[in-house]
Design a protein around this motif. Structure first.
Motif, short mmCIF file in Angstrom:
data_model
loop_
_atom_site.label_atom_id
_atom_site.label_comp_id
_atom_site.label_asym_id
_atom_site.label_seq_id
_atom_site.Cartn_x
_atom_site.Cartn_y
_atom_site.Cartn_z
N MET A 98 25.56 55.60 39.39
CA MET A 98 24.69 54.66 40.39
C MET A 98 25.23 54.92 42.04
N ILE A 99 24.92 55.20 42.59
CA ILE A 99 24.88 55.55 43.86
C ILE A 99 23.72 55.27 44.73
N PRO A 100 24.03 53.86 44.91
CA PRO A 100 22.77 53.46 46.10
C PRO A 100 22.58 54.02 47.37
N SER A 101 21.51 54.52 47.98
CA SER A 101 20.38 54.36 49.40
C SER A 101 20.67 52.85 49.67
N CYS A 102 21.12 53.46 51.58
CA CYS A 102 21.25 52.14 52.20
C CYS A 102 19.71 52.31 52.57
N PRO A 103 20.03 50.29 52.82
CA PRO A 103 18.61 49.77 52.13
C PRO A 103 18.06 49.90 54.52
N GLU A 104 19.06 50.09 56.16
CA GLU A 104 18.25 50.59 56.45
C GLU A 104 18.32 51.39 57.26
N CYS A 105 18.26 52.57 57.37
CA CYS A 105 18.25 54.52 56.83
C CYS A 105 18.57 55.55 56.22
N GLY A 106 18.81 55.02 54.90
CA GLY A 106 18.29 55.09 53.63
C GLY A 106 19.54 57.10 53.26
N ALA A 107 20.28 56.81 53.56
CA ALA A 107 22.03 57.21 53.95
C ALA A 107 22.57 57.14 52.51
N ARG A 108 23.03 57.83 51.31
CA ARG A 108 24.27 58.01 50.94
C ARG A 108 25.04 57.22 50.37
N GLY A 109 24.93 56.18 50.46
CA GLY A 109 25.97 55.12 50.26
C GLY A 109 27.61 55.21 49.81
N VAL A 110 28.56 55.01 50.20
CA VAL A 110 29.75 54.82 49.43
C VAL A 110 30.33 53.78 48.67
N PRO A 111 31.27 53.11 48.30
CA PRO A 111 31.79 52.19 47.43
C PRO A 111 32.73 52.09 48.88
N LEU A 112 32.36 49.91 49.22
CA LEU A 112 33.07 49.78 50.38
C LEU A 112 34.23 48.53 49.66
N MET A 113 35.43 48.99 50.22
CA MET A 113 36.40 48.07 49.25
C MET A 113 37.30 47.01 51.02
N PHE A 114 37.37 45.97 50.14
CA PHE A 114 38.30 45.08 51.24
C PHE A 114 39.77 44.60 50.45
N GLY A 115 40.87 43.98 51.48
CA GLY A 115 42.21 44.18 51.38
C GLY A 115 42.91 45.39 51.71
N MET A 116 44.07 44.92 50.88
CA MET A 116 45.19 45.66 50.63
C MET A 116 44.76 46.99 50.46
N PRO A 117 44.92 48.54 51.01
CA PRO A 117 44.26 50.22 50.11
C PRO A 117 45.73 50.07 49.55
N VAL A 118 45.46 51.11 48.54
CA VAL A 118 46.02 51.84 47.39
C VAL A 118 46.40 53.34 49.03
N PRO A 119 47.27 53.88 48.49
CA PRO A 119 47.10 55.17 49.71
C PRO A 119 46.81 56.09 49.16
N GLU A 120 46.19 56.24 47.67
CA GLU A 120 44.73 56.63 46.74
C GLU A 120 43.68 56.61 47.86
N ALA A 121 43.22 55.33 48.58
CA ALA A 121 42.15 54.39 49.35
C ALA A 121 41.90 55.54 50.49
N ILE A 122 43.19 54.90 50.72
CA ILE A 122 43.16 55.57 52.52
C ILE A 122 42.99 57.25 52.15
N ASP A 123 43.75 57.30 51.61
CA ASP A 123 42.91 58.87 51.34
C ASP A 123 41.17 59.30 50.72
#
Length: 80
Positions: A1-26
């Motif tokens: 499941m990858i939701p589409s943006c309710p405003e513009c319909g574009a494909r969404g990506v997960p949004l992560m908060f907090g200190m990212p691990v190096p793999e999240a930065i990549d």
């Protein structure tokens, strides 16, 4: 499941908060993940589109699975 943006319909990506691990930065540099910083608002969004629209999808189990798939694709290995 990858939701589409309710405003513009574009494909969404997960949004992560907090200190990212190096793999999240990549993953964020490749456009597979969005980093939201350390300040969260209520309700906390968990998806973002390329135009930076943010929204919340309450299917957090699907979000968790998708986030782990993205991080694993960038070399993350779960540790217990």
């Amino acid at each position: 499941m990858i939701p589409s943006c309710p405003e513009c319909g574009a494909r969404g990506v997960p949004l992560m908060f907090g200190m990212p691990v190096p793999e999240a930065i990549d993953a964020a540099e490749d456009g597979d993940l969005a980093l939201g910083g350390c300040v969260m608002r209520e309700p906390t969004p968990n998806w973002q589109c390329p135009r930076s629209h943010q929204w919340r999808d309450d299917d957090t189990a699907a979000w968790d699975r998708h986030l782990l798939t993205v991080l694993t694709a960038h070399g993350y290995r779960e540790t217990i």
